[in-house]
Design a protein around this motif. Structure first.
Motif, PDB file in Angstrom:
ATOM      1  N   LYS A 203      31.843  32.057  34.778  1.00  0.00           N
ATOM      2  CA  LYS A 203      31.413  33.378  35.220  1.00  0.00           C
ATOM      3  C   LYS A 203      32.097  33.827  36.512  1.00  0.00           C
ATOM      4  O   LYS A 203      32.340  35.021  36.716  1.00  0.00           O
ATOM      5  N   ASP A 207      33.453  37.571  36.783  1.00  0.00           N
ATOM      6  CA  ASP A 207      32.905  38.533  37.761  1.00  0.00           C
ATOM      7  C   ASP A 207      33.966  39.470  38.323  1.00  0.00           C
ATOM      8  O   ASP A 207      33.688  40.614  38.625  1.00  0.00           O
ATOM      9  N   GLY A 237      29.006  34.969  31.271  1.00  0.00           N
ATOM     10  CA  GLY A 237      28.452  35.837  32.313  1.00  0.00           C
ATOM     11  C   GLY A 237      29.006  37.251  32.317  1.00  0.00           C
ATOM     12  O   GLY A 237      29.189  37.843  33.377  1.00  0.00           O
ATOM     13  N   GLU A 239      28.654  40.919  32.361  1.00  0.00           N
ATOM     14  CA  GLU A 239      27.511  41.752  32.776  1.00  0.00           C
ATOM     15  C   GLU A 239      27.753  43.246  32.611  1.00  0.00           C
ATOM     16  O   GLU A 239      26.808  44.031  32.704  1.00  0.00           O
ATOM     17  N   GLU A 243      33.837  44.678  32.287  1.00  0.00           N
ATOM     18  CA  GLU A 243      34.246  43.269  32.156  1.00  0.00           C
ATOM     19  C   GLU A 243      34.581  42.954  30.706  1.00  0.00           C
ATOM     20  O   GLU A 243      35.588  42.299  30.413  1.00  0.00           O
TER      21      GLU A 243
HETATM   22 CA    CA Z   1      29.879  40.274  36.902  1.00  0.00          CA
END
Ligand code: CA
Ligand code: C2E
Ligand code: CA
Ligand code: CA
Length: 279
Positions: A203, A207, A237, A239, A243
């Motif tokens: 992740k 990010d 991850g 989100e 992304e």
């Molecule tokens: Ca993120």
């Protein structure tokens, strides 16, 4: 302060009285948690980024504590490792996750892939191969539907024992994924030596994928590595839609994250749950 690292399997050295008491209390409860059926598994979908279809699920353990409510694994997995309780707990997790995947197969006609986290301590225990064999036998799940998630910390020592066990697991027909890829042990040579099938991109790289060229370059390099070594990639991850788009553009096949689906109890996570909710 806590000095025993993740997966170190030795007794905890208390350095702070209150911490020690708190751990003793939790640990005493953890002994009974299994027999009292307080441990539960939540399932997070692993999604094909191009088609948005669910390929499988990762099983994530939680402790339904009578007083504390739903306790996240970060608060008790290390404790379970340090006390050796991770072995019976991990055995139960393998049994329960494979049973659930087989149950979904009976509903849907098709078994989803099921990923199960295996801690270093559980990996090194002599019972692991038997426990995996027994979970597959009891559930009737096809071995290639099961993925075991291990971490790079396994490769830091005892390479002969590690290779042997990874090969025994591969011989059962299960798939092996390297969790939190990019955060651990720095040599990549183990990727050639060990029979890994999947890299889970940590992740921390995901990010920054929509905002940082450095993170994008790191993931681009992992994609190239995956292609060369014939490894499947799963980004962790995710989100945001940005992304997701950036990862898809870089050529990452699958992903997990709150944007695609949160971990949920089986009745909400099942392949047919969306259909059943809407219809
Ligand atoms: Ca993120
Ligand atoms: P992990 O294996 O890297 O699991 C991913 C963690 O990230 C999970 O936390 C998951 O809920 C969380 N996550 C997923 N998508 C997102 C996202 O988009 N944003 C954010 N911020 N988080 C996301 P969880 O369930 O609290 O588990 C934490 C760690 O505990 C796991 O990290 C794993 O190392 C360990 N763990 C969980 N379940 C088990 C288990 O059954 N056995 C063992 N040995 N360890 C487990
Ligand atoms: Ca994992
Ligand atoms: Ca991970």
């Amino acid at each position: 302060a806590k000095t025993s690292g993740k997966g170190r399997c030795e007794a905890f050295q208390p350095s702070h009285h209150a911490d020690h008491l708190e751990r003793e209390r939790l640990q005493a409860g953890l002994y009974q948690a299994l027999e009292r059926h307080e441990l539960v598994l939540h399932y997070q979908p692993i999604v094909d980024l191009a088609s948005r279809e669910i390929n499988g699920y990762e099983a994530l353990v939680r402790w339904q504590h009578p007083e504390r409510g739903l306790v996240p694994p970060a608060q008790f997995i290390t404790l379970a490792e340090d006390s050796g309780l991770i072995v019976p707990i991990g055995r139960w997790i393998l049994r329960e996750a494979t049973r659930q995947a087989a149950a979904w197969q009976r509903i849907d006609g098709r078994a989803p892939r099921m990923s199960v986290n295996v801690s270093v301590c559980q990996f090194r225990h002599p019972d692991l191969v038997d426990d995996v064999t027994e979970a597959l036998r009891a559930s009737g799940l096809a071995p290639d539907r099961l993925t075991l998630e291990i971490t790079e910390s396994l490769f830091a020592q005892d390479t002969t024992g590690t290779t042997l066990k990874l090969e025994q697991l591969k011989a059962l027909g299960v798939r092996l994924a390297l969790d939190d890829f990019g955060t651990g042990y720095s040599s990549l040579s183990y990727l050639r030596r060990f029979p890994i099938d999947i890299l889970k991109i940590d992740k921390s790289f995901v990010d920054g994928v929509a905002t940082s060229c450095e993170d994008r370059a790191v993931i681009g390099a992992i994609v190239a590595l995956g292609q060369t070594l014939h490894l499947d990639l799963v980004a962790e991850g995710i989100e945001t839609a940005e992304e997701l788009a950036a990862l898809e553009a870089l050529g990452v096949q699958s992903g997990q994250g709150y944007h695609l689906g949160r971990p949920a109890p089986p009745q909400y996570a099942s392949p047919g749950a969306e259909r059943r909710r809407s219809g």
